[in-house]
Design a protein around this motif. Structure first.
Motif, PDB file in Angstrom:
ATOM      1  N   VAL A 174       1.188   5.508  14.188  1.00 56.10           N
ATOM      2  CA  VAL A 174       0.620   4.497  13.286  1.00 56.10           C
ATOM      3  C   VAL A 174       1.332   3.156  13.485  1.00 56.10           C
ATOM      4  O   VAL A 174       0.700   2.101  13.468  1.00 56.10           O
ATOM      5  CB  VAL A 174       0.674   4.975  11.814  1.00 56.10           C
ATOM      6  CG1 VAL A 174       0.192   3.871  10.874  1.00 56.10           C
ATOM      7  CG2 VAL A 174      -0.182   6.222  11.628  1.00 56.10           C
ATOM      8  N   GLY A 190      -4.702   5.722   5.000  1.00 53.27           N
ATOM      9  CA  GLY A 190      -4.289   4.843   6.087  1.00 53.27           C
ATOM     10  C   GLY A 190      -5.418   4.031   6.688  1.00 53.27           C
ATOM     11  O   GLY A 190      -5.418   2.804   6.659  1.00 53.27           O
ATOM     12  N   LYS A 238       0.856  -1.188   0.000  1.00 55.01           N
ATOM     13  CA  LYS A 238       0.000   0.000   0.000  1.00 55.01           C
ATOM     14  C   LYS A 238       0.885   1.229   0.000  1.00 55.01           C
ATOM     15  O   LYS A 238       1.671   1.444   0.908  1.00 55.01           O
ATOM     16  CB  LYS A 238      -0.934   0.067   1.203  1.00 55.01           C
ATOM     17  CG  LYS A 238      -1.933   1.205   0.995  1.00 55.01           C
ATOM     18  CD  LYS A 238      -2.555   1.770   2.251  1.00 55.01           C
ATOM     19  CE  LYS A 238      -1.765   2.826   2.939  1.00 55.01           C
ATOM     20  NZ  LYS A 238      -1.647   4.109   2.200  1.00 55.01           N
ATOM     21  N   GLY A 284      -4.873   0.969   4.561  1.00 53.67           N
ATOM     22  CA  GLY A 284      -3.779   0.374   5.324  1.00 53.67           C
ATOM     23  C   GLY A 284      -4.291  -0.508   6.449  1.00 53.67           C
ATOM     24  O   GLY A 284      -3.792  -1.608   6.687  1.00 53.67           O
TER      25      GLY A 284
HETATM   26  P1  NAI Z   1       1.902   7.980   8.514  1.00 55.63           P
HETATM   27  O1  NAI Z   1       2.605   7.106   9.469  1.00 55.63           O
HETATM   28  O2  NAI Z   1       0.506   8.384   8.828  1.00 55.63           O
HETATM   29  O3  NAI Z   1       1.858   7.264   7.063  1.00 55.63           O
HETATM   30  C1  NAI Z   1       2.758   6.281   6.622  1.00 55.63           C
HETATM   31  C2  NAI Z   1       1.974   5.197   5.889  1.00 55.63           C
HETATM   32  O4  NAI Z   1       1.062   4.590   6.796  1.00 55.63           O
HETATM   33  C3  NAI Z   1       1.116   5.706   4.736  1.00 55.63           C
HETATM   34  O5  NAI Z   1       1.087   4.746   3.719  1.00 55.63           O
HETATM   35  C4  NAI Z   1      -0.248   5.832   5.376  1.00 55.63           C
HETATM   36  O6  NAI Z   1      -1.315   5.768   4.461  1.00 55.63           O
HETATM   37  C5  NAI Z   1      -0.245   4.630   6.282  1.00 55.63           C
HETATM   38  N1  NAI Z   1      -1.194   4.729   7.403  1.00 55.63           N
HETATM   39  C6  NAI Z   1      -1.586   5.834   8.074  1.00 55.63           C
HETATM   40  N2  NAI Z   1      -2.481   5.519   9.038  1.00 55.63           N
HETATM   41  C7  NAI Z   1      -2.653   4.173   8.981  1.00 55.63           C
HETATM   42  C8  NAI Z   1      -3.451   3.253   9.709  1.00 55.63           C
HETATM   43  N3  NAI Z   1      -4.247   3.643  10.694  1.00 55.63           N
HETATM   44  N4  NAI Z   1      -3.357   1.948   9.381  1.00 55.63           N
HETATM   45  C9  NAI Z   1      -2.550   1.520   8.392  1.00 55.63           C
HETATM   46  N5  NAI Z   1      -1.784   2.358   7.656  1.00 55.63           N
HETATM   47  C10 NAI Z   1      -1.828   3.670   7.942  1.00 55.63           C
HETATM   48  O7  NAI Z   1       2.805   9.256   8.262  1.00 55.63           O
HETATM   49  P2  NAI Z   1       2.370  10.684   7.638  1.00 55.63           P
HETATM   50  O8  NAI Z   1       1.005  11.041   8.137  1.00 55.63           O
HETATM   51  O9  NAI Z   1       2.581  10.627   6.184  1.00 55.63           O
HETATM   52  O10 NAI Z   1       3.453  11.634   8.284  1.00 55.63           O
HETATM   53  C11 NAI Z   1       3.301  12.089   9.612  1.00 55.63           C
HETATM   54  C12 NAI Z   1       4.602  12.008  10.360  1.00 55.63           C
HETATM   55  O11 NAI Z   1       5.055  10.664  10.408  1.00 55.63           O
HETATM   56  C13 NAI Z   1       5.761  12.759   9.733  1.00 55.63           C
HETATM   57  O12 NAI Z   1       5.754  14.103  10.064  1.00 55.63           O
HETATM   58  C14 NAI Z   1       6.932  12.020  10.323  1.00 55.63           C
HETATM   59  O13 NAI Z   1       7.166  12.510  11.617  1.00 55.63           O
HETATM   60  C15 NAI Z   1       6.460  10.593  10.406  1.00 55.63           C
HETATM   61  N6  NAI Z   1       6.931   9.788   9.257  1.00 55.63           N
HETATM   62  C16 NAI Z   1       8.036   9.013   9.426  1.00 55.63           C
HETATM   63  C17 NAI Z   1       8.536   8.308   8.365  1.00 55.63           C
HETATM   64  C18 NAI Z   1       9.759   7.460   8.510  1.00 55.63           C
HETATM   65  O14 NAI Z   1      10.466   7.252   7.535  1.00 55.63           O
HETATM   66  N7  NAI Z   1      10.024   6.898   9.657  1.00 55.63           N
HETATM   67  C19 NAI Z   1       7.929   8.373   7.030  1.00 55.63           C
HETATM   68  C20 NAI Z   1       6.734   9.175   6.972  1.00 55.63           C
HETATM   69  C21 NAI Z   1       6.292   9.857   8.060  1.00 55.63           C
END
Ligand code: NAI
Ligand code: MG
Length: 515
Positions: free
Chosen positions: A254, A230, A198, A234
């Motif tokens: 998440v 998500g 996803k 997700g």
């Molecule tokens: P996110 O953690 O919400 O999204 C990452 C992935 O998880 C996306 O594919 C999203 O659709 C999916 N997702 C979100 N909620 C979900 C759920 N309840 N169940 C299953 N899948 C789900 O991150 P977002 O909103 O893009 O960014 C927010 C913050 O997260 C950023 O500011 C950063 O701090 C952190 N982040 C960290 C990353 C890393 O590489 N460790 C990458 C992206 C974000």
């Protein structure tokens, strides 16, 4: 899809950029399921926006449970035959996949730059190189899918196996989507699993293209990619009873939810989450190395959107002024511009949501008594950069250690600076967050280096460099930064296989003790 917009003011598109826009249209409203670039079951879509101009470049299916169910069923069916393909053959096909990605690397990188704002030259294109490297690395590990044998015991042969698990659910973010796709897909398929990916809603297209290319070499259904939000896509993927392993990269909240979804079905998870990583400079450090290390460590050329970003700078007070002066001068020299312009070293923040989030942290710092913005702090002055989500590389000094600016992952081009004069105190400070992803110390002193290595709470500990994880060195965070490792042979064996214990008895009576 809704009509693709070519932004006013952008001028004539170079032919390769025009081709990238065309590719976005071609990939619009599609998923890759069962070997084909095809329509999803859902009619709902969401727009793909180019963060450099805020124009619509395409749209993607907003998949929900129905598409998840269908795609998992396809992957489950493909698993029956893929798991029986020899490991050598699976490795060979993954190597061919690497070759195809290499052939199309420039186009994939341009598509990524168009959808997520990573600068083509400094980020998106180099990301393709490490993507290809990861695919080839895991292809070569095919021969390592073996268990252990126990020497002959009382006429019985004992051994363990390394078997594929089944359908893997891979949920990826937008910051280095293609590399993360490969980090999850390659070990999964070489080990004999099939995958449902996803994509992140901010960057679905480049990964969709990679998955489309994969169909040229892999049997149908082995790697599938769907798009959606998500909670809607997700979550049902993670909860699906036939998804037997979940690999996730993204935010900590998440990540914790994913683990809960997995708990009910006792499904293993690997979680690569966030960080607030310390970058500590000693007074004896070689500043000619440490100063560029502050900038690469912050991943400013990826707008700081990296989980390993060295976003807490701890500078010894004797060298702090010199480091800050030279770092700020170097930061001001970095060229911010359209991600697709080959001259740009820094592109844009990925989305309005992330831009607003970063802005909020900087505003909080501005309102904090004693805090000072040493450099950056907002949109660059350049009139050409007023439309897109450009943000200057930013250094903030003087926020308290407890400030959200110093404790929370900003995930943008913003680092906080602290001065220090006592090594024990700085180590305690460095460890005083909920995270534990990366950490670097700059010093010429071996004793300090070894003490740092001993005491620092981080999954990726470096001395005198602030690099990214390297292929085949297991990588992953401690504490709230994650669970499990990726990118290495051990991670493939531990996280993408399961094992059975086999005992073959050649006629010895059953042992007396039964457990
Ligand atoms: P996110 O953690 O919400 O999204 C990452 C992935 O998880 C996306 O594919 C999203 O659709 C999916 N997702 C979100 N909620 C979900 C759920 N309840 N169940 C299953 N899948 C789900 O991150 P977002 O909103 O893009 O960014 C927010 C913050 O997260 C950023 O500011 C950063 O701090 C952190 N982040 C960290 C990353 C890393 O590489 N460790 C990458 C992206 C974000
Ligand atoms: Mg989110």
């Amino acid at each position: 899809m809704s009509v693709q917009e070519i932004p006013e003011g952008i001028g004539d598109l170079a032919p390769e950029v025009q081709a990238t826009y065309d590719d976005a249209v071609r990939l619009s409203d599609k998923v890759v399921v069962d070997g084909k670039l095809t329509s999803a079951l859902t009619d709902e879509t969401f727009e793909n926006v180019n963060p450099a101009w805020l124009n619509v470049i395409g749209s993607s299916p907003r998949c929900r449970e129905a598409d998840v169910d269908h795609t998992v069923a396809v992957a489950k069916k493909a698993f029956r035959s893929w798991s029986r393909v020899t490991a050598k053959e699976r490795g060979d096909l993954t190597r061919k996949l690497a070759d195809i990605i290499e052939e199309h690397a420039d186009d994939i990188a341009r598509l990524e730059a168009l959808e997520n704002g990573n600068a083509y030259t400094t980020q998106a294109r180099p990301e393709l190189d490490i993507t290809i490297e990861v695919l080839r690395l895991f292809a070569g590990f095919a021969s390592e899918l073996k268990g252990n044998t126990v020497p002959w015991l009382d006429g019985t042969l004992h051994y363990t196996t390394r078997d594929p698990i089944g359908v893997v659910g891979a949920i990826i973010p937008w910051n280095a989507p293609v590399w993360l796709w490969a980090c999850k897909v390659a070990p999964a398929i070489v080990a004999g699993n099939t995958v449902v990916v996803k994509t992140a809603e901010q960057a679905p297209l480049a990964v969709l293209k990679c998955t489309e290319l994969a169909q040229q070499v892999l049997p149908a259904g082995v790697v599938n990619t769907i798009s959606g939000f998500g909670e809607e896509c997700g979550k049902p993927l993670a909860e699906h009873k036939d998804v037997r392993k979940i690999t996730f990269t993204g935010s900590c909240p998440v990540g914790r939810q994913i683990m809960q979804y997995a708990a009910d079905k006792l499904c293993p998870v690997t979680l690569e989450l966030g960080g607030k990583s310390p970058n500590i400079v000693m007074p004896d450090a070689d500043l000619d190395l440490a100063i560029p290390g502050v900038i690469t460590g912050m991943r400013f050329s990826r707008q700081g959107q990296s989980c390993t970003a060295g976003s807490r700078l701890f500078l010894h007070k004797d060298v702090a002024d010199e480091i800050l002066e030279r770092t700020v001068a170097a930061m001001k020299n970095l060229k911010i511009g359209d991600p697709l312009d080959p001259e740009s070293e820094i592109g844009t923040i990925v989305s309005q949501e992330q831009f607003d989030r970063v802005t909020r942290y900087v505003e909080l710092a501005r309102e904090t008594p004693g805090a000072e913005i040493l450099c950056g702090g907002g949109r660059p002055d350049d009139p050409a950069l007023q439309k897109g989500l450009f943000f200057e590389p930013t250094l903030i000094k003087g926020v308290p250690h407890e400030s959200p600016c110093a404790q929370e992952e900003i995930f943008g081009p913003v680092a906080v600076v602290f001065e220090w004069d006592d090594f024990t105190t700085v180590l305690n400070r460095a460890n005083d967050t909920e995270y534990g992803l990366a950490a670097t110390l700059w010093t010429r002193d071996l004793n300090h280096a070894m003490r740092f290595v001993d005491e620092i709470e981080a999954g990726l500990v470096q001395v005198n460099q602030y690099g990214a994880p390297v292929s085949n060195v297991a990588y992953g965070g401690l504490n709230q930064s994650g669970l499990g490792k990726e990118c290495s042979l051990e991670s493939m064996l531990e996280h993408f296989t399961r094992s059975r214990t086999v005992i073959i008895n050649q006629g010895t009576p059953d042992p007396a003790i039964n457990v």
